[in-house]
Design a protein around this motif. Structure first.
Motif, PDB file in Angstrom:
ATOM      1  N   LYS A  39     100.618 -55.543 -32.128  1.00 40.99           N
ATOM      2  CA  LYS A  39      99.897 -54.265 -32.767  1.00 40.99           C
ATOM      3  C   LYS A  39     100.188 -53.228 -31.735  1.00 40.99           C
ATOM      4  CE  LYS A  39      95.438 -53.817 -32.812  1.00 40.99           C
ATOM      5  NZ  LYS A  39      94.107 -54.051 -33.559  1.00 40.99           N
ATOM      6  N   VAL A  41      98.701 -49.550 -30.826  1.00 46.57           N
ATOM      7  CA  VAL A  41      97.655 -48.675 -31.106  1.00 46.57           C
ATOM      8  C   VAL A  41      98.391 -47.156 -30.681  1.00 46.57           C
ATOM      9  CG1 VAL A  41      95.505 -47.700 -30.361  1.00 46.57           C
ATOM     10  CG2 VAL A  41      95.817 -50.190 -30.290  1.00 46.57           C
ATOM     11  N   VAL A  70     103.350 -53.772 -35.472  1.00 47.94           N
ATOM     12  CA  VAL A  70     102.801 -52.807 -36.581  1.00 47.94           C
ATOM     13  C   VAL A  70     102.100 -51.857 -35.525  1.00 47.94           C
ATOM     14  CG1 VAL A  70     102.607 -54.270 -38.374  1.00 47.94           C
ATOM     15  CG2 VAL A  70     100.838 -54.278 -36.643  1.00 47.94           C
ATOM     16  N   ASP A  72      99.167 -49.188 -35.342  1.00 49.11           N
ATOM     17  CA  ASP A  72      97.594 -48.809 -35.900  1.00 49.11           C
ATOM     18  C   ASP A  72      97.076 -47.616 -35.324  1.00 49.11           C
ATOM     19  OD1 ASP A  72      95.186 -49.385 -36.320  1.00 49.11           O
ATOM     20  OD2 ASP A  72      94.661 -50.713 -34.814  1.00 49.11           O
ATOM     21  N   TYR A  94      99.308 -58.791 -27.116  1.00 50.44           N
ATOM     22  CA  TYR A  94      99.403 -58.658 -28.682  1.00 50.44           C
ATOM     23  C   TYR A  94      98.934 -57.380 -29.060  1.00 50.44           C
ATOM     24  CZ  TYR A  94     101.458 -63.436 -28.903  1.00 50.44           C
ATOM     25  OH  TYR A  94     102.208 -64.389 -28.819  1.00 50.44           O
ATOM     26  N   THR A  95      98.286 -56.811 -28.403  1.00 43.52           N
ATOM     27  CA  THR A  95      97.919 -55.417 -28.585  1.00 43.52           C
ATOM     28  C   THR A  95      98.376 -54.488 -27.609  1.00 43.52           C
ATOM     29  OG1 THR A  95      95.644 -56.081 -29.663  1.00 43.52           O
ATOM     30  CG2 THR A  95      95.894 -53.780 -29.062  1.00 43.52           C
TER      31      THR A  95
END
Length: 325
Positions: A39, A41, A70, A72, A94-95
């Motif tokens: 993800k 941000v 993706v 976010d 992963y973020t």
């Protein structure tokens, strides 16, 4: 959280702590990263130019890393909501954060922010977003020196817009004012005030090239100076801040960050993937569509530039005693 403003020393220390990148495929294979979706941000709403670029980068990363990437969107509170979300994530790669200039500006402008710049490890500087100072084509000013001279002769007469108090273009104009000793009147706008400049209610504006370039090409606006370190391809005859003698380069940027503490082999894997993207002809064409400047480079390069820019922007903010409640 113990809130503090970033310092050049802290950022340089972060840069020095980054080990040399290791791009060996074997090292990547041993980590098993990534084995699930990633993800990114994004601190601005969907549909903005930064969001569009973030989605392009995410799509290219997904193709290279073999996992979905993706975006976010977490907009609001001058991007502080998104920064807090990313700062609270696990340091596992992963973020990620699609960071903007506000990442280093907000701690210097607000009394409190819900993160510290040291919460993040720079991975890559994707692109720069130049500002260009423009006047109407029928204005008498042929150079920024002409503009400053008029401002000195008639203190406070010349009016300029911004996207609000403490916005990057406001701060960049303040540097020119501080270095020249001229007096000019600031008029904040939600939309940047371009229509009022064209209509004659304002005297000049410092805005991003993406906003101004069509008017420059149409002959309704005249560029006097660009804010970047070097001249830009779309305006090769327009001098830089440094060439015009009005201060250090000040411009916005887009970059990718991971949480501090993320394992180095994951930082290396992300860096390799993103460097592959930023060196591609497709990426350069995409950046050119937004009249921006492609960058790239290593995490160390990005950390070093962040330290310099934190100091440059901070010097202007401090001299202006600028704070946002």
């Amino acid at each position: 959280m113990n809130l503090r403003s970033p310092t050049r020393r802290a950022l340089l220390k972060s840069a020095a702590a980054l080990p040399l990148l290791t791009f060996a495929a074997g090292a990547f294979g041993q980590s098993g990263y990534p084995d699930r979706p990633i993800k990114i941000v994004m601190t601005l709403p969907a549909g903005t130019s930064a969001d569009t670029m973030a989605r392009y980068v995410a799509d290219q990363m997904s193709k290279d890393l073999g996992q979905p990437v993706v975006v976010d969107n977490r907009p609001g509170a001058s991007s502080n909501i998104g920064y807090r979300t990313a700062a609270e994530a696990d340091a596992d790669g992963y973020t990620l954060l699609y960071g903007l200039l506000s990442l280093i500006l907000n701690p210097q402008l607000f009394n409190q922010v819900p993160y510290e710049p040291e919460d993040f490890t720079p991975v890559i500087r994707l692109l720069d977003v130049p500002f260009v100072l423009v006047v109407r084509s029928d204005a008498p000013y042929q150079s920024v020196a002409d503009l400053i001279e008029t401002a000195k002769q008639s203190p406070g007469k010349l009016k300029y817009p911004s996207y609000g108090i403490g916005s990057p273009n406001h701060i960049a104009v303040l540097q020119m004012i501080q270095n020249s000793g001229a007096e000019m009147t600031h008029v904040p706008y939600k939309d940047g005030g371009l229509s009022d400049l064209l209509g004659g209610a304002l005297d000049f504006s410092l805005d991003v090239t993406a906003t101004t370039i069509s008017h420059i090409k149409a002959g309704t606006l005249r560029p006097l100076v660009v804010s970047t370190e070097n001249r830009i391809d779309v305006l090769p005859d327009t001098p830089t801040f440094s060439e015009a003698g009005i201060g250090a380069p000040l411009y916005s940027w887009n970059g990718v960050f991971a949480r501090s503490g993320t394992p180095q082999e994951i930082i290396d894997r992300l860096s390799a993937s993103l460097q592959k993207i930023t060196t591609s002809e497709e990426f350069h064409a995409k950046v050119a569509d937004f009249v921006q400047v492609p960058r790239g480079g290593t995490p160390e390069d990005f950390a070093t530039s962040l330290a310099t820019e934190t100091e440059n922007w901070g010097r202007v903010i401090k001299a202006a005693n600028l704070k946002i409640e």
